[in-house]
Design a protein around this motif. Structure first.
Motif, PDB file in Angstrom:
ATOM      1  N   MET A   1       0.833  -1.196   0.000  1.00  0.00           N
ATOM      2  CA  MET A   1       0.000   0.000   0.000  1.00  0.00           C
ATOM      3  C   MET A   1       0.869   1.248   0.000  1.00  0.00           C
ATOM      4  O   MET A   1       2.039   1.214   0.317  1.00  0.00           O
ATOM      5  N   THR A   2       0.259   2.346  -0.373  1.00  0.00           N
ATOM      6  CA  THR A   2       0.994   3.585  -0.500  1.00  0.00           C
ATOM      7  C   THR A   2       0.859   4.389   0.776  1.00  0.00           C
ATOM      8  O   THR A   2      -0.052   5.180   0.939  1.00  0.00           O
ATOM      9  N   TYR A  64      -8.377   7.057   3.333  1.00  0.00           N
ATOM     10  CA  TYR A  64      -7.570   7.973   2.518  1.00  0.00           C
ATOM     11  C   TYR A  64      -6.261   7.319   2.110  1.00  0.00           C
ATOM     12  O   TYR A  64      -5.567   6.705   2.926  1.00  0.00           O
ATOM     13  N   GLU A  65      -5.954   7.469   0.815  1.00  0.00           N
ATOM     14  CA  GLU A  65      -4.694   7.006   0.252  1.00  0.00           C
ATOM     15  C   GLU A  65      -3.961   8.226  -0.292  1.00  0.00           C
ATOM     16  O   GLU A  65      -4.588   9.195  -0.715  1.00  0.00           O
ATOM     17  N   CYS A  66      -2.650   8.140  -0.331  1.00  0.00           N
ATOM     18  CA  CYS A  66      -1.875   9.348  -0.569  1.00  0.00           C
ATOM     19  C   CYS A  66      -0.561   9.039  -1.260  1.00  0.00           C
ATOM     20  O   CYS A  66       0.039   7.994  -1.018  1.00  0.00           O
ATOM     21  N   TYR A  67      -0.135   9.949  -2.129  1.00  0.00           N
ATOM     22  CA  TYR A  67       1.228   9.932  -2.682  1.00  0.00           C
ATOM     23  C   TYR A  67       2.011  10.878  -1.771  1.00  0.00           C
ATOM     24  O   TYR A  67       2.098  12.076  -2.029  1.00  0.00           O
ATOM     25  N   PRO A 135      -2.240  15.229  -4.018  1.00  0.00           N
ATOM     26  CA  PRO A 135      -2.506  13.861  -4.472  1.00  0.00           C
ATOM     27  C   PRO A 135      -2.893  12.934  -3.316  1.00  0.00           C
ATOM     28  O   PRO A 135      -2.099  12.158  -2.798  1.00  0.00           O
ATOM     29  N   ILE A 136      -4.156  13.092  -2.940  1.00  0.00           N
ATOM     30  CA  ILE A 136      -4.772  12.302  -1.863  1.00  0.00           C
ATOM     31  C   ILE A 136      -6.151  11.890  -2.386  1.00  0.00           C
ATOM     32  O   ILE A 136      -6.813  12.684  -3.054  1.00  0.00           O
ATOM     33  N   TRP A 137      -6.542  10.653  -2.083  1.00  0.00           N
ATOM     34  CA  TRP A 137      -7.828  10.153  -2.586  1.00  0.00           C
ATOM     35  C   TRP A 137      -8.593   9.512  -1.441  1.00  0.00           C
ATOM     36  O   TRP A 137      -8.007   8.836  -0.590  1.00  0.00           O
ATOM     37  N   LYS A 138      -9.932   9.695  -1.457  1.00  0.00           N
ATOM     38  CA  LYS A 138     -10.754   9.059  -0.427  1.00  0.00           C
ATOM     39  C   LYS A 138     -11.621   7.970  -1.042  1.00  0.00           C
ATOM     40  O   LYS A 138     -12.067   8.069  -2.191  1.00  0.00           O
ATOM     41  N   ARG A 139     -11.825   6.943  -0.244  1.00  0.00           N
ATOM     42  CA  ARG A 139     -12.727   5.861  -0.638  1.00  0.00           C
ATOM     43  C   ARG A 139     -13.865   5.785   0.364  1.00  0.00           C
ATOM     44  O   ARG A 139     -13.631   5.714   1.572  1.00  0.00           O
ATOM     45  N   TRP A 149     -14.232   4.613  -4.737  1.00  0.00           N
ATOM     46  CA  TRP A 149     -13.261   5.713  -4.753  1.00  0.00           C
ATOM     47  C   TRP A 149     -13.949   6.977  -5.238  1.00  0.00           C
ATOM     48  O   TRP A 149     -14.661   6.960  -6.239  1.00  0.00           O
TER      49      TRP A 149
ATOM     50  N   PHE B  17      -2.260   5.068  -8.160  1.00  0.00           N
ATOM     51  CA  PHE B  17      -2.983   5.186  -6.892  1.00  0.00           C
ATOM     52  C   PHE B  17      -4.486   4.974  -7.066  1.00  0.00           C
ATOM     53  O   PHE B  17      -5.024   5.094  -8.155  1.00  0.00           O
ATOM     54  N   SER B  18      -5.123   4.744  -5.982  1.00  0.00           N
ATOM     55  CA  SER B  18      -6.590   4.681  -5.787  1.00  0.00           C
ATOM     56  C   SER B  18      -7.286   3.853  -6.874  1.00  0.00           C
ATOM     57  O   SER B  18      -6.920   2.703  -7.104  1.00  0.00           O
ATOM     58  N   ILE B  19      -8.277   4.426  -7.545  1.00  0.00           N
ATOM     59  CA  ILE B  19      -9.088   3.657  -8.491  1.00  0.00           C
ATOM     60  C   ILE B  19      -8.235   3.082  -9.618  1.00  0.00           C
ATOM     61  O   ILE B  19      -8.418   1.938 -10.047  1.00  0.00           O
ATOM     62  N   ASP B  27       0.567  -1.175  -8.054  1.00  0.00           N
ATOM     63  CA  ASP B  27       0.766   0.189  -7.543  1.00  0.00           C
ATOM     64  C   ASP B  27       2.063   0.813  -8.037  1.00  0.00           C
ATOM     65  O   ASP B  27       2.265   2.015  -7.876  1.00  0.00           O
ATOM     66  N   TYR B  68       3.557  18.241 -10.862  1.00  0.00           N
ATOM     67  CA  TYR B  68       2.672  18.113 -12.021  1.00  0.00           C
ATOM     68  C   TYR B  68       3.394  18.598 -13.271  1.00  0.00           C
ATOM     69  O   TYR B  68       4.086  19.615 -13.246  1.00  0.00           O
ATOM     70  N   ILE B  84      -1.963  10.595 -11.907  1.00  0.00           N
ATOM     71  CA  ILE B  84      -2.835  11.220 -10.913  1.00  0.00           C
ATOM     72  C   ILE B  84      -4.245  11.394 -11.503  1.00  0.00           C
ATOM     73  O   ILE B  84      -4.459  12.232 -12.374  1.00  0.00           O
ATOM     74  N   VAL B  87      -8.142  14.237  -7.798  1.00  0.00           N
ATOM     75  CA  VAL B  87      -7.903  13.917  -6.389  1.00  0.00           C
ATOM     76  C   VAL B  87      -9.157  14.191  -5.561  1.00  0.00           C
ATOM     77  O   VAL B  87     -10.058  14.929  -5.991  1.00  0.00           O
ATOM     78  N   SER B  88      -9.218  13.627  -4.368  1.00  0.00           N
ATOM     79  CA  SER B  88     -10.414  13.770  -3.526  1.00  0.00           C
ATOM     80  C   SER B  88     -10.056  13.805  -2.049  1.00  0.00           C
ATOM     81  O   SER B  88     -10.762  13.244  -1.218  1.00  0.00           O
ATOM     82  N   GLY B  89      -8.940  14.455  -1.742  1.00  0.00           N
ATOM     83  CA  GLY B  89      -8.584  14.611  -0.332  1.00  0.00           C
ATOM     84  C   GLY B  89      -9.481  15.641   0.330  1.00  0.00           C
ATOM     85  O   GLY B  89     -10.359  16.232  -0.298  1.00  0.00           O
TER      86      GLY B  89
END
Lengths: 165, 90
Positions: A1-2, A64-67, A135-139, A149, B17-19, B27, B68, B84, B87-89
């Motif tokens: 995982m990241t 939350y996943e993140c770079y 660069p952060i994503w939520k699921r 996601w 990442f993610s989806i 990954d 970027y 990328i 994003v959805s932080g």
């Protein structure tokens, strides 16, 4: 995982700026203490939390996943941009990673400025830009068992094409 | 340009990442490209090997060495290139 590879990937600390990715609940009191400064006339805190209901969909938790190294760099860039646009005394950003249950905080933006108007403006700028650029994503984990996601409405801006909002 | 990159291959490290990580089933991967190569060349190659990328191509942005960058960016040996999705932080 990241996950953040090292502690250094997960934070920036300068005298006026504090940015951290954390895997535990965000410490709001610690952030407010960091912002305390006799040059400030106002502190502005934005805290983003996990919302249980979105329409008819019930969220059990967010993940939350993140770079990590880039997220920290990008948040630092945004904070430095805010400090150039407004006379901020201090700024801090916290973003939680991993699982965040309803009502708990996933993100905190804090700024300290001589006057409230610039504090409000800079805080709004930082959360809006973070949600587009970091660069952060939520699921979402929904009560009906779906795992989904979340994809932002628009791709991030490239350097030199910043819209500033 | 550097003579070493005008002939032969260059290798880049790709992070997902993610989806997109779930759809592509990995990954991170190392990709060898004919030099010279741009970000668009890398995406073309990845799309051939991972058809799941195609649906995301319009909204994927590249980060080269954690910044970027447009798809026209020339890639260099050893670059770290992240794909990328929006994003959805927060």
């Amino acid at each position: 995982m990241t996950r953040p590879r090292t502690t250094d990937d997960a934070r920036v600390e300068t005298g006026r700026l504090s940015i951290r990715l954390v895997h535990e609940p965000i410490d709001v009191a610690e952030a407010a203490a960091f912002l305390a400064d006799p040059r400030a006339g106002g502190l502005d805190l934005f805290i983003g939390t996990t919302r249980r209901w979105t329409g008819d969909a019930e969220t059990l938790e967010l993940s939350y996943e993140c770079y990590a190294p880039m997220a920290v760099k990008e948040m630092r860039r945004l904070a430095e941009e805010a400090m150039a646009r407004w006379p901020l005394v201090r700024a801090c950003i916290r973003h939680r990673l991993g699982t965040v249950p309803p009502a708990e905080a996933s993100v905190l933006i804090g700024v300290a400025a001589p006057h409230r108007a610039e504090a409000f403006e800079a805080c709004r700028f930082l959360i809006d830009r973070l949600k587009r650029q970091a660069p952060i994503w939520k699921r979402e984990a929904y009560a009906d068992g779906r795992l989904e996601w979340v994809q932002g409405e628009r791709p991030p801006d490239l350097p030199g094409l910043d819209t500033g909002s | 340009m550097n003579d070493e990159t005008t002939n032969g291959a260059l290798r880049v490290r790709v992070l997902v990442f993610s989806i997109l990580r779930e759809k592509m089933g990995c990954d991170a991967l190392t990709v060898a490209l004919d030099a010279p190569a741009t970000g668009a060349d890398l995406l073309d190659r990845l799309e051939r090997d991972h058809p799941a990328l195609r649906a995301f191509r319009p909204v994927v942005r590249l980060a080269v060495n954690q910044t970027y960058a447009p798809e026209t960016t020339a890639l260099a040996e050893g670059d770290e290139v992240a794909l990328i999705t929006p994003v959805s932080g927060g």
